[in-house]
Design a protein around this motif. Sequence first.
Motif, mmCIF file in Angstrom:
data_model
loop_
_atom_site.group_PDB
_atom_site.id
_atom_site.type_symbol
_atom_site.label_atom_id
_atom_site.label_comp_id
_atom_site.label_asym_id
_atom_site.label_seq_id
_atom_site.Cartn_x
_atom_site.Cartn_y
_atom_site.Cartn_z
ATOM 1 N N ALA A 96 -7.721 -1.065 -6.707
ATOM 2 C CA ALA A 96 -7.373 0.008 -6.153
ATOM 3 C C ALA A 96 -7.304 0.244 -4.657
ATOM 4 C CB ALA A 96 -7.840 1.258 -7.047
ATOM 5 N N MET A 97 -8.641 -0.398 -4.297
ATOM 6 C CA MET A 97 -8.749 -0.470 -2.934
ATOM 7 C C MET A 97 -7.873 -1.252 -1.803
ATOM 8 S SD MET A 97 -12.782 -0.613 -0.949
ATOM 9 C CE MET A 97 -12.782 -0.139 0.767
ATOM 10 N N ALA A 98 -7.714 -2.443 -2.714
ATOM 11 C CA ALA A 98 -6.728 -3.347 -2.174
ATOM 12 C C ALA A 98 -5.211 -2.700 -2.074
ATOM 13 C CB ALA A 98 -6.438 -4.775 -3.307
ATOM 14 N N LEU A 99 -4.889 -1.744 -3.074
ATOM 15 C CA LEU A 99 -3.610 -1.091 -2.928
ATOM 16 C C LEU A 99 -3.695 -0.201 -1.704
ATOM 17 C CD1 LEU A 99 -0.974 -0.538 -4.216
ATOM 18 C CD2 LEU A 99 -1.969 1.157 -5.705
ATOM 19 N N GLN A 100 -4.599 0.477 -1.690
ATOM 20 C CA GLN A 100 -4.699 1.361 -0.635
ATOM 21 C C GLN A 100 -4.383 0.830 0.602
ATOM 22 O OE1 GLN A 100 -4.612 4.760 -0.740
ATOM 23 N NE2 GLN A 100 -4.043 4.291 -2.586
ATOM 24 N N VAL A 101 -5.274 -0.381 0.914
ATOM 25 C CA VAL A 101 -5.199 -1.458 1.965
ATOM 26 C C VAL A 101 -3.824 -1.893 2.245
ATOM 27 C CG1 VAL A 101 -5.739 -3.718 3.189
ATOM 28 C CG2 VAL A 101 -7.531 -2.206 2.128
ATOM 29 N N ARG A 102 -3.029 -2.133 1.325
ATOM 30 C CA ARG A 102 -1.718 -2.644 1.553
ATOM 31 C C ARG A 102 -0.639 -1.437 1.684
ATOM 32 N NH1 ARG A 102 1.400 -5.796 -3.445
ATOM 33 N NH2 ARG A 102 0.436 -7.567 -2.410
ATOM 34 N N LYS A 103 -0.997 -0.164 1.110
ATOM 35 C CA LYS A 103 -0.047 0.805 1.550
ATOM 36 C C LYS A 103 -0.355 1.334 2.810
ATOM 37 C CE LYS A 103 0.291 3.366 -2.727
ATOM 38 N NZ LYS A 103 -0.176 4.590 -3.673
ATOM 39 N N ARG A 104 -1.610 1.639 3.353
ATOM 40 C CA ARG A 104 -1.820 1.849 4.744
ATOM 41 C C ARG A 104 -1.311 0.834 5.987
ATOM 42 N NH1 ARG A 104 -5.483 6.115 5.682
ATOM 43 N NH2 ARG A 104 -5.056 5.880 7.597
ATOM 44 N N PHE A 115 2.305 -8.998 1.918
ATOM 45 C CA PHE A 115 0.968 -9.523 1.836
ATOM 46 C C PHE A 115 0.172 -9.188 0.574
ATOM 47 C CE2 PHE A 115 -3.403 -10.524 2.827
ATOM 48 C CZ PHE A 115 -3.299 -11.927 3.426
ATOM 49 N N GLU A 116 -0.423 -10.294 -0.167
ATOM 50 C CA GLU A 116 -1.356 -9.790 -1.102
ATOM 51 C C GLU A 116 -2.724 -9.574 -0.864
ATOM 52 O OE1 GLU A 116 -2.051 -9.494 -4.917
ATOM 53 O OE2 GLU A 116 -0.188 -9.991 -4.313
ATOM 54 N N ASN A 117 -2.923 -8.279 -0.467
ATOM 55 C CA ASN A 117 -4.516 -7.985 -0.208
ATOM 56 C C ASN A 117 -5.343 -8.153 -1.461
ATOM 57 O OD1 ASN A 117 -2.367 -6.059 1.526
ATOM 58 N ND2 ASN A 117 -4.165 -6.475 2.667
ATOM 59 N N VAL A 118 -6.653 -8.640 -1.141
ATOM 60 C CA VAL A 118 -7.701 -8.594 -2.112
ATOM 61 C C VAL A 118 -8.856 -8.064 -1.410
ATOM 62 C CG1 VAL A 118 -8.832 -10.270 -3.337
ATOM 63 C CG2 VAL A 118 -6.744 -10.907 -2.940
ATOM 64 N N VAL A 119 -9.464 -7.288 -2.166
ATOM 65 C CA VAL A 119 -10.722 -6.334 -2.069
ATOM 66 C C VAL A 119 -11.694 -6.811 -3.050
ATOM 67 C CG1 VAL A 119 -12.028 -4.256 -1.300
ATOM 68 C CG2 VAL A 119 -9.577 -4.981 -0.518
ATOM 69 N N THR A 131 -8.915 -8.860 2.446
ATOM 70 C CA THR A 131 -8.035 -9.712 3.116
ATOM 71 C C THR A 131 -6.939 -8.789 3.618
ATOM 72 O OG1 THR A 131 -6.832 -10.325 1.109
ATOM 73 C CG2 THR A 131 -8.811 -11.540 1.693
ATOM 74 N N CYS A 132 -6.560 -9.136 4.610
ATOM 75 C CA CYS A 132 -5.197 -8.488 5.056
ATOM 76 C C CYS A 132 -4.557 -9.464 6.061
ATOM 77 C CB CYS A 132 -5.496 -7.116 5.698
ATOM 78 S SG CYS A 132 -6.906 -7.297 7.243
ATOM 79 N N SER A 133 -3.675 -9.085 6.575
ATOM 80 C CA SER A 133 -2.568 -9.956 7.306
ATOM 81 C C SER A 133 -2.818 -9.174 8.808
ATOM 82 C CB SER A 133 -1.131 -9.675 6.986
ATOM 83 O OG SER A 133 -0.304 -10.053 8.077
ATOM 84 N N ASP A 134 -2.625 -9.982 9.707
ATOM 85 C CA ASP A 134 -2.610 -9.306 11.076
ATOM 86 C C ASP A 134 -1.374 -8.426 11.380
ATOM 87 O OD1 ASP A 134 -0.814 -11.378 11.316
ATOM 88 O OD2 ASP A 134 -0.972 -11.852 13.158
ATOM 89 N N ARG A 135 -0.308 -8.271 10.564
ATOM 90 C CA ARG A 135 0.608 -7.218 10.556
ATOM 91 C C ARG A 135 0.142 -6.058 9.669
ATOM 92 N NH1 ARG A 135 5.672 -9.831 11.497
ATOM 93 N NH2 ARG A 135 6.572 -7.512 11.825
ATOM 94 N N GLY A 136 0.084 -4.860 10.499
ATOM 95 C CA GLY A 136 -0.536 -3.751 9.782
ATOM 96 C C GLY A 136 -2.059 -3.689 9.825
ATOM 97 N N GLY A 139 -3.716 -0.055 10.098
ATOM 98 C CA GLY A 139 -3.784 0.560 8.779
ATOM 99 C C GLY A 139 -4.691 -0.135 7.883
ATOM 100 N N ALA A 140 -4.781 -1.352 7.871
ATOM 101 C CA ALA A 140 -5.857 -1.814 6.874
ATOM 102 C C ALA A 140 -7.316 -1.299 7.081
ATOM 103 C CB ALA A 140 -5.674 -3.363 6.794
ATOM 104 N N GLY A 141 -7.636 -1.525 8.464
ATOM 105 C CA GLY A 141 -8.930 -0.798 8.765
ATOM 106 C C GLY A 141 -8.961 0.469 8.704
#
Length: 167
Positions: A96-104, A115-119, A131-136, A139-141
């Motif tokens: 669920a947190m990984a999904l929030q990271v992806r959305k933001r 990007f396939e975020n993993v938390v 994990t996150c991409s440098d793109r966005g 928002g991930a932070g």
Amino acid sequence: RDDDFQYMDLALINSLGGDSRASVVQRLVCRVDDLSFSQHFANIVRGTRMEGVNVIFVIVLSASNTEDKGTGAIAFKAGLEVSHALQNVLTKKAHAMALQVRKRAAMHDPAAALFENVVGTVRDDSSLLITCSDRGLVGAGEAVAGSLGHLISLICTEEDKNKFVTT
């Protein structure tokens, strides 16, 4: 690439509430195209250099050449490789947190939705890995900034908590 790293450090720290709340302890760089990437990555996360680190951000860089940056290309394959490599490192997953990271992240840069975020937790539940991409990245932070203090307090041992108490 040093300018890219400095920008990412600053963007991440600012999105987490500024340098009074976050700092870069160290930066480690891995290459996904190395055949031993998965093992190398696991050794870094489990290694002594990460002892005492509460939160580990793994930032996968998007295309480095100017042509690809303009098209919104993202390190999709690299993101999948990182996600796969983490399966052996994570103690528990936080989908669920990984999904929030992806959305933001996607709110700041739509290409980040690919990007396939993993938390999850690593190091026997003593650290949080994101994990996150440098793109966005901003928002991930921002997605984790509000809950990071609470999460850290949950994963810290009593001994760790006592390190932060001054008398």
